[in-house]
Structure formats: C-alpha cells, structure tokens
Design an enzyme around this catalytic site. Structure first.
Site, PDB file in Angstrom:
ATOM      1  N   ALA A  94       0.792  -1.134  -0.030  1.00  0.00           N
ATOM      2  CA  ALA A  94      -0.028  -0.081   0.084  1.00  0.00           C
ATOM      3  C   ALA A  94       0.890   1.146   0.038  1.00  0.00           C
ATOM      4  O   ALA A  94       0.652   2.353  -0.679  1.00  0.00           O
ATOM      5  CB  ALA A  94      -0.933  -0.026   1.152  1.00  0.00           C
ATOM      6  N   HIS A 105      -3.733  -9.245  -5.826  1.00  0.00           N
ATOM      7  CA  HIS A 105      -5.067  -8.915  -5.100  1.00  0.00           C
ATOM      8  C   HIS A 105      -6.099  -8.654  -6.140  1.00  0.00           C
ATOM      9  O   HIS A 105      -7.151  -8.067  -6.076  1.00  0.00           O
ATOM     10  CB  HIS A 105      -5.184  -8.063  -4.285  1.00  0.00           C
ATOM     11  CG  HIS A 105      -4.341  -8.512  -2.855  1.00  0.00           C
ATOM     12  ND1 HIS A 105      -3.977  -8.005  -1.794  1.00  0.00           N
ATOM     13  CD2 HIS A 105      -4.123  -9.872  -2.471  1.00  0.00           C
ATOM     14  CE1 HIS A 105      -3.180  -8.482  -0.984  1.00  0.00           C
ATOM     15  NE2 HIS A 105      -3.501  -9.943  -1.371  1.00  0.00           N
ATOM     16  N   CYS A 155     -24.810  -5.871 -15.838  1.00  0.00           N
ATOM     17  CA  CYS A 155     -24.425  -6.299 -17.296  1.00  0.00           C
ATOM     18  C   CYS A 155     -25.622  -5.938 -18.132  1.00  0.00           C
ATOM     19  O   CYS A 155     -26.799  -6.061 -17.709  1.00  0.00           O
ATOM     20  CB  CYS A 155     -24.023  -7.599 -17.299  1.00  0.00           C
ATOM     21  SG  CYS A 155     -23.714  -8.462 -18.892  1.00  0.00           S
ATOM     22  N   CYS A 201     -19.200  -9.921 -15.565  1.00  0.00           N
ATOM     23  CA  CYS A 201     -20.711 -10.285 -15.225  1.00  0.00           C
ATOM     24  C   CYS A 201     -20.688 -11.634 -14.430  1.00  0.00           C
ATOM     25  O   CYS A 201     -19.997 -12.522 -15.031  1.00  0.00           O
ATOM     26  CB  CYS A 201     -21.336 -10.143 -16.398  1.00  0.00           C
ATOM     27  SG  CYS A 201     -23.126 -10.746 -16.257  1.00  0.00           S
ATOM     28  N   ASN A 210      10.483   0.746   3.970  1.00  0.00           N
ATOM     29  CA  ASN A 210       9.188   0.793   4.663  1.00  0.00           C
ATOM     30  C   ASN A 210       9.197   2.036   5.918  1.00  0.00           C
ATOM     31  O   ASN A 210      10.473   2.129   6.263  1.00  0.00           O
ATOM     32  CB  ASN A 210       8.880  -0.288   5.114  1.00  0.00           C
ATOM     33  CG  ASN A 210       7.136  -0.305   5.536  1.00  0.00           C
ATOM     34  OD1 ASN A 210       6.416   0.266   4.467  1.00  0.00           O
ATOM     35  ND2 ASN A 210       6.658  -0.982   6.724  1.00  0.00           N
ATOM     36  N   THR A 231       5.296  -1.959   2.489  1.00  0.00           N
ATOM     37  CA  THR A 231       4.627  -3.064   2.866  1.00  0.00           C
ATOM     38  C   THR A 231       5.018  -3.423   4.372  1.00  0.00           C
ATOM     39  O   THR A 231       6.370  -3.697   4.316  1.00  0.00           O
ATOM     40  CB  THR A 231       4.332  -4.342   2.229  1.00  0.00           C
ATOM     41  OG1 THR A 231       3.734  -5.291   2.708  1.00  0.00           O
ATOM     42  CG2 THR A 231       5.764  -4.876   1.435  1.00  0.00           C
ATOM     43  N   SER A 232       4.116  -3.435   5.393  1.00  0.00           N
ATOM     44  CA  SER A 232       4.841  -4.133   6.626  1.00  0.00           C
ATOM     45  C   SER A 232       4.736  -5.596   6.581  1.00  0.00           C
ATOM     46  O   SER A 232       5.094  -6.206   7.685  1.00  0.00           O
ATOM     47  CB  SER A 232       3.859  -3.606   7.704  1.00  0.00           C
ATOM     48  OG  SER A 232       2.382  -3.793   7.402  1.00  0.00           O
ATOM     49  N   CYS A 272     -22.799 -13.833 -17.314  1.00  0.00           N
ATOM     50  CA  CYS A 272     -22.545 -14.204 -18.449  1.00  0.00           C
ATOM     51  C   CYS A 272     -20.844 -14.130 -18.831  1.00  0.00           C
ATOM     52  O   CYS A 272     -20.069 -14.417 -19.719  1.00  0.00           O
ATOM     53  CB  CYS A 272     -22.926 -13.382 -19.667  1.00  0.00           C
ATOM     54  SG  CYS A 272     -22.646 -11.767 -19.878  1.00  0.00           S
TER      55      CYS A 272
HETATM   56 ZN   LIG Z   1     -23.827 -10.394 -18.371  1.00  0.00          ZN
END
Ligand SMILES: [Zn+2]
Length: 246
Positions: free
Chosen positions: A21, A120, A153, A128, A216, A193-194, A131
């Site tokens: 972060a 992440h 969507c 969607c 850091n 980062t920690s 679909c």
């Molecule tokens: Zn869709």
C-alpha cells in the site's frame, strides 16, 4: 535515489520489486488498513474494511459493499509516483524482471511497467457474474449502468470487480508467475509494505538471490534478513531523477 540502493541495482540483472500500500499512498490512495482507514470505515459504514471487503459481505450486503468500494478504493485521478516511474524505467533498460504488487490500482501499468503481477486483482477489470462479459472501471462507475450503485451487465447480471476479496483465494496463474520471478531474482526490493498480509507476504520466502532490500516507514518482521533496510518513504528512496543524474 538512495546511494546504497543504487549500488545494489547497478550490480543486479534480475530485479524483482514486491510492493504494498505504501507505494500507492504517495499517489494519494490511502491505505484502507491504516488506523485512519479502519476508524473512518467503522464510523461511516458501521463495519470495518475487512468485513466489508469479504466475499460473504459482498454476497449479503451488495449495495453497501459497492458504496464502500466506490468511495474508498477507487481513485480515477491518481497518477504514478516516483517509485512507479523508476520501476518502469528499470524494466525498460532490462534490469527489472517483474513487479509483484498487493495493490489493486493500475499505477504501475500507467507508469509503463509491462510485467506486473497483481496478487489482489485490479479495479480496472470487472466481470458479469452471469455471462462473464468484462467491463472497465468507467462502466461500473457510471451510475447509469447501476441499480442502487450496483453495476449491471447488459444481460441483467450483476457485475463483480475482479479483485480478490477476503475469504477468496488468490489467482493461481498470478501466484505462480510471481513465485517464478521472485525465485529467479538476484535482487528483491520490498517496498511500502509491513509484510503483514498473508498469503501474499509469504511469497518472499521463495527468494534465493543475493540481496534483499526493505524500504518501509516502519520496521517489518523480515528486517533481519535484509542486506539493506531503509525506513523512509518509498518515493523519496526510489526517485528516478536521482537515479539518472547520480
Ligand atoms: Zn452478463
């Protein structure tokens, strides 16, 4: 750039950067896990961020999830900082192999980095649930495409951000790419980062190279392993101008 760091970069050829972060806070994206982030979330929404960003909360409280997500994790005006630009430059000149990041913004790509493993996920990808069609960030932020803030969507299905929520597992292809890059690196720079968020932080155990650098503002559990530990802001330590001029 820090002189000691530059010396290590100069003699390395397979650099990998692992970031958290702190790399993005310098571009004005606050860390939702910080004390202030935790406090604000509890005050304004009645839950802590880890609860609201969990899979079960997403399923049960979809509207509130999206309210918190859009108000606290999306920063369309943020621009890359010093560290982002320096890393893109080091890749361009053939020194850096990959960036591995815990951040879900796209600042590394905006700076020009090509090989980025986003552990992440990314706010720029949304799909969607019915679909599978993909949508960009602009689409889901446009209220015309939403019902009560929840993006829909064209098929009527609900759209989910392609970010890894708490209780969800990391993408296997992303992990294996990151592990390979880290295990082949001769210099691993860990910044902003920690090293508190697992399993992401455990990836650095795959490093077998010569030099480990930690940058850091505060101490981390891995400081004793480092060749060099610098307690300062990453943008200051990794400035590109000083790299080229030095
Ligand atoms: Zn869709």
């Amino acid at each position: 750039m820090d002189k000691r760091l530059k010396e290590l970069i100069d003699k390395s050829h397979r650099i990998v950067f692992f970031g958290g972060a702190g790399v993005s806070t310098e571009s004005g994206i606050p860390d939702f896990r910080s004390e202030k982030g935790l406090y604000n979330a509890q005050e304004k929404y009645g839950y802590n961020p880890e609860t609201m960003l969990s899979h079960s909360f997403y399923m049960r409280h979809n509207k509130l999830f999206y309210k918190y997500y859009k108000e606290n994790l999306i920063y369309p005006d943020a621009v890359p900082g010093n560290a982002h630009r320096t890393l893109a430059y080091l890749e361009e000149i053939g020194k850096l192999r990959a960036v591995v990041t815990q951040n879900i913004d796209n600042l590394h790509q905006m700076a020009g980095s090509k090989k980025v493993f986003q552990l992440h996920g990314s706010v720029d990808r949304n799909y969607c649930e019915s679909c599978g069609r993909f949508y960009d960030l602009d689409y889901i932020m446009n209220e015309e495409n939403c019902e009560d803030g929840v993006p829909k969507c064209s098929c009527g299905g609900r759209i989910k951000p392609d970010v890894v929520l708490y209780e969800e597992s990391l993408d296997e292809d992303v992990i294996s790419g990151a592990v390979k890059a880290i295990s082949e690196a001769d210099l691993l720079i860990i910044g902003g980062t920690s090293l508190a968020v697992y399993p992401a932080a455990g990836l650095i155990d795959y490093f077998r190279g010569d030099n480990l650098v930690l940058i850091n503002k505060t101490h981390t559990p891995r400081d004793s392993m480092a060749t060099l530990a610098i307690y300062d802001s990453i943008g200051k330590v990794m400035g590109l101008d000083e790299y080229t001029c030095y």
